[in-house]
Design a protein around this motif. Structure first.
Motif, PDB file in Angstrom:
ATOM      1  N   PRO A  55       0.827  -1.209   0.000  1.00  0.00           N
ATOM      2  CA  PRO A  55       0.000   0.000   0.000  1.00  0.00           C
ATOM      3  C   PRO A  55       0.866   1.265   0.000  1.00  0.00           C
ATOM      4  CG  PRO A  55      -0.778  -1.570   1.641  1.00  0.00           C
ATOM      5  CD  PRO A  55       0.546  -2.080   1.157  1.00  0.00           C
ATOM      6  N   ILE A  56       0.397   2.255  -0.714  1.00  0.00           N
ATOM      7  CA  ILE A  56       1.044   3.565  -0.780  1.00  0.00           C
ATOM      8  C   ILE A  56       0.116   4.584  -0.129  1.00  0.00           C
ATOM      9  CG2 ILE A  56       1.930   5.372  -2.305  1.00  0.00           C
ATOM     10  CD1 ILE A  56       3.621   2.911  -2.481  1.00  0.00           C
ATOM     11  N   LEU A  57       0.689   5.478   0.663  1.00  0.00           N
ATOM     12  CA  LEU A  57      -0.086   6.559   1.262  1.00  0.00           C
ATOM     13  C   LEU A  57       0.350   7.883   0.653  1.00  0.00           C
ATOM     14  CD1 LEU A  57       0.161   5.420   4.992  1.00  0.00           C
ATOM     15  CD2 LEU A  57      -1.766   5.096   3.437  1.00  0.00           C
ATOM     16  N   LEU A  58      -0.592   8.612   0.088  1.00  0.00           N
ATOM     17  CA  LEU A  58      -0.320   9.957  -0.399  1.00  0.00           C
ATOM     18  C   LEU A  58      -0.493  10.934   0.758  1.00  0.00           C
ATOM     19  CD1 LEU A  58      -2.288   9.889  -3.780  1.00  0.00           C
ATOM     20  CD2 LEU A  58       0.067   9.167  -3.313  1.00  0.00           C
ATOM     21  N   THR A  59       0.372  11.922   0.845  1.00  0.00           N
ATOM     22  CA  THR A  59       0.284  12.894   1.931  1.00  0.00           C
ATOM     23  C   THR A  59      -0.149  14.252   1.386  1.00  0.00           C
ATOM     24  OG1 THR A  59       2.462  13.970   1.908  1.00  0.00           O
ATOM     25  CG2 THR A  59       2.360  11.725   2.814  1.00  0.00           C
ATOM     26  N   PRO A  60      -0.628  15.138   2.260  1.00  0.00           N
ATOM     27  CA  PRO A  60      -0.997  16.487   1.807  1.00  0.00           C
ATOM     28  C   PRO A  60       0.208  17.386   1.549  1.00  0.00           C
ATOM     29  CG  PRO A  60      -1.341  16.276   4.160  1.00  0.00           C
ATOM     30  CD  PRO A  60      -0.990  14.910   3.666  1.00  0.00           C
ATOM     31  N   TRP A  61       1.426  16.828   1.652  1.00  0.00           N
ATOM     32  CA  TRP A  61       2.635  17.596   1.356  1.00  0.00           C
ATOM     33  C   TRP A  61       3.212  17.187   0.010  1.00  0.00           C
ATOM     34  CZ3 TRP A  61       2.010  14.736   5.943  1.00  0.00           C
ATOM     35  CH2 TRP A  61       1.493  15.493   6.997  1.00  0.00           C
ATOM     36  N   ARG A  62       2.358  16.611  -0.819  1.00  0.00           N
ATOM     37  CA  ARG A  62       2.737  16.166  -2.165  1.00  0.00           C
ATOM     38  C   ARG A  62       3.921  15.191  -2.104  1.00  0.00           C
ATOM     39  NH1 ARG A  62       1.251  21.689  -2.811  1.00  0.00           N
ATOM     40  NH2 ARG A  62      -0.444  21.982  -4.317  1.00  0.00           N
ATOM     41  N   SER A  63       3.824  14.276  -1.171  1.00  0.00           N
ATOM     42  CA  SER A  63       4.805  13.209  -1.043  1.00  0.00           C
ATOM     43  C   SER A  63       4.046  11.901  -0.878  1.00  0.00           C
ATOM     44  CB  SER A  63       5.721  13.457   0.167  1.00  0.00           C
ATOM     45  OG  SER A  63       5.011  13.337   1.386  1.00  0.00           O
ATOM     46  N   LEU A  64       4.768  10.812  -0.686  1.00  0.00           N
ATOM     47  CA  LEU A  64       4.117   9.519  -0.514  1.00  0.00           C
ATOM     48  C   LEU A  64       4.895   8.671   0.479  1.00  0.00           C
ATOM     49  CD1 LEU A  64       5.904   7.271  -2.359  1.00  0.00           C
ATOM     50  CD2 LEU A  64       4.858   8.606  -4.200  1.00  0.00           C
ATOM     51  N   VAL A  65       4.220   7.657   1.015  1.00  0.00           N
ATOM     52  CA  VAL A  65       4.836   6.725   1.947  1.00  0.00           C
ATOM     53  C   VAL A  65       4.574   5.311   1.437  1.00  0.00           C
ATOM     54  CG1 VAL A  65       4.946   5.885   4.325  1.00  0.00           C
ATOM     55  CG2 VAL A  65       4.465   8.314   3.885  1.00  0.00           C
ATOM     56  N   ILE A  66       5.646   4.556   1.227  1.00  0.00           N
ATOM     57  CA  ILE A  66       5.544   3.148   0.857  1.00  0.00           C
ATOM     58  C   ILE A  66       5.569   2.358   2.158  1.00  0.00           C
ATOM     59  CG2 ILE A  66       6.505   1.312  -0.584  1.00  0.00           C
ATOM     60  CD1 ILE A  66       8.244   3.552  -1.909  1.00  0.00           C
ATOM     61  N   THR A  67       4.550   1.547   2.412  1.00  0.00           N
ATOM     62  CA  THR A  67       4.387   0.941   3.725  1.00  0.00           C
ATOM     63  C   THR A  67       4.677  -0.559   3.739  1.00  0.00           C
ATOM     64  OG1 THR A  67       2.037   0.423   3.392  1.00  0.00           O
ATOM     65  CG2 THR A  67       2.565   2.626   4.214  1.00  0.00           C
ATOM     66  N   ASP A  68       4.907  -1.057   4.974  1.00  0.00           N
ATOM     67  CA  ASP A  68       4.896  -2.497   5.270  1.00  0.00           C
ATOM     68  C   ASP A  68       5.944  -3.283   4.504  1.00  0.00           C
ATOM     69  OD1 ASP A  68       2.697  -1.700   6.763  1.00  0.00           O
ATOM     70  OD2 ASP A  68       1.244  -2.392   5.288  1.00  0.00           O
TER      71      ASP A  68
END
Length: 393
Positions: free
Chosen positions: A267-280
């Motif tokens: 899963p990928i999380l998009l952030t409100p800072w125009r970035s992303l987080v690759i999880t798990d």
């Protein structure tokens, strides 16, 4: 204040006619994307758009130069990114991206899912303006500073503070009533509104809305701090796995890079800072992901000057823009002019003469679209060049 025109925020089914072609905005509640959804967005950007996925300040995405609106709707619908044709523009939900993975705060992910389900399930709430913003902050204070119309902020005793019009209303609610309260507040917004797009535009809106909710505000008020920056780099999760926070230059993610993200199958999380987080991720795959994605332009260094820069669409995407601000901002970063000692100029200067430092937003005109909240340097294009306005101005 009453608006004289209806809210015209774009969606997937109602495109915005930008200067460079039709633009679609896809709502991603809580910023969560599954691998197959990332792949669908990459395919849409490649086949039907300009080849890029734009990340927005609300954790949503945009596709520019859409060539076939019907095909886009079908492709995104098949991927679960268009669960309702009537409610697609009202699902603006920003949530703490690290919640449930890192830190002692409560896991608000189930609340995000429940809120989205309730929004979709209410025919009346399809009438919310597309600019209304919900936030769900687990208590770490990362998204409450984004000035939500309606939000909740986790406290230490299994309660939430109710945020209205960007500030603490004084109302405290148990976790079990959080979603019910958010939905009731959305209905209250519609009852009070006379065409307004945001709660702060309604005269005495906070007091009137708390009255409609039957709530009695207490005297305690949280000081809502300025929104935090993006989580960047190697982020150890509480379960022993790893998340990777990655910045995206000027918020524009190439479709080819998105395809590589999808191939990680996490899963990928998009952030409100125009970035992303690759999880798990396991540590080995996380190290491999950095080796592959960093050369493709994703930013894993929290000190990168690119993380200090945001910009509006500029030319050729916006007819009101005086210049191609993204190209000018990129040239300034690459030349080291965004980390130098700032210079104060009373007059407008050429793009090559802009020298500044710290958080900054480059705008193609005085509307300053996409400008983040908080203390920030404005670099604004005018017919005569750029005007630089520092936070102390």
């Amino acid at each position: 204040m009453s608006r004289t025109t209806a809210d015209s925020c774009p969606g997937v089914l109602r495109l915005h006619e930008a200067a460079d072609g039709p633009l679609a905005r896809v709502r991603i509640p809580g910023g969560r994307l599954l691998p197959q959804q990332i792949q669908a967005l990459a395919a849409a950007a490649h086949r039907l758009g300009d080849g890029n996925i734009e990340l927005t300040s609300r954790g949503n995405v945009q596709l520019r130069q859409v060539r076939d609106a019907a095909e886009l709707a079908g492709l995104l619908g098949d991927a679960g990114l268009l669960p309702s044709r009537s409610h697609e523009r009202v699902r603006n939900i920003i949530a703490s991206p690290l919640s449930g993975r890192i830190g002692p705060h409560p896991d608000i992910r189930p609340l995000v899912t429940a809120l989205d389900t309730r929004l979709l399930g209410s025919p009346r709430l399809a009438g919310l303006p597309g600019r209304v913003l919900f936030t769900v902050d687990d208590g770490r204070g990362d998204v409450s500073g984004l000035r939500p119309d309606i939000g909740i902020h986790g406290l230490d005793d299994d309660r939430f503070a109710l945020l209205l019009a960007g500030r603490d209303s004084g109302v405290r609610i148990p976790a079990s009533a959080a979603v019910d309260t958010l939905v009731a507040a959305a209905h209250g917004f519609l009852e009070l509104g006379t065409g307004q797009w945001r709660l702060q535009e309604i005269d005495d809106g906070v007091a009137r809305l708390t009255g409609l909710l039957g709530c009695s505000p207490g005297t305690e008020r949280l000081e809502i701090a300025e929104a935090a920056g993006p989580p960047i780099g190697w982020l150890p999760q509480d379960d022993g796995l790893v998340a990777l926070g990655a910045g995206v230059r000027l918020g524009s993610l190439p479709a080819r890079t998105a395809e590589f993200l999808a191939a990680i199958e996490r899963p990928i999380l998009l952030t409100p800072w125009r970035s992303l987080v690759i999880t798990d991720l396991e540590e080995g795959p996380a190290e491999q992901a950095v080796r592959v994605l960093a050369p493709m332009g994703l930013l894993f260094d929290a000190d990168s000057p690119w993380l200090q820069i945001t910009a509006c669409a500029g030319q050729p995407g916006c007819a009101k823009a005086h210049t191609d601000v993204r190209a000018d901002a990129a040239a300034a970063v690459e030349a080291g002019r965004t980390t130098a000692t700032a210079t104060v100029e009373a007059r407008a200067v050429s793009a090559e003469a802009v020298v500044t430092a710290g958080r900054q937003h480059w705008s193609g005109c005085g509307r300053r679209c996409g400008r983040p909240a908080g203390q920030i340097t404005d670099v604004t294009a005018t017919p005569d060049g750029y005007q630089v306005g520092f936070p102390a101005d």
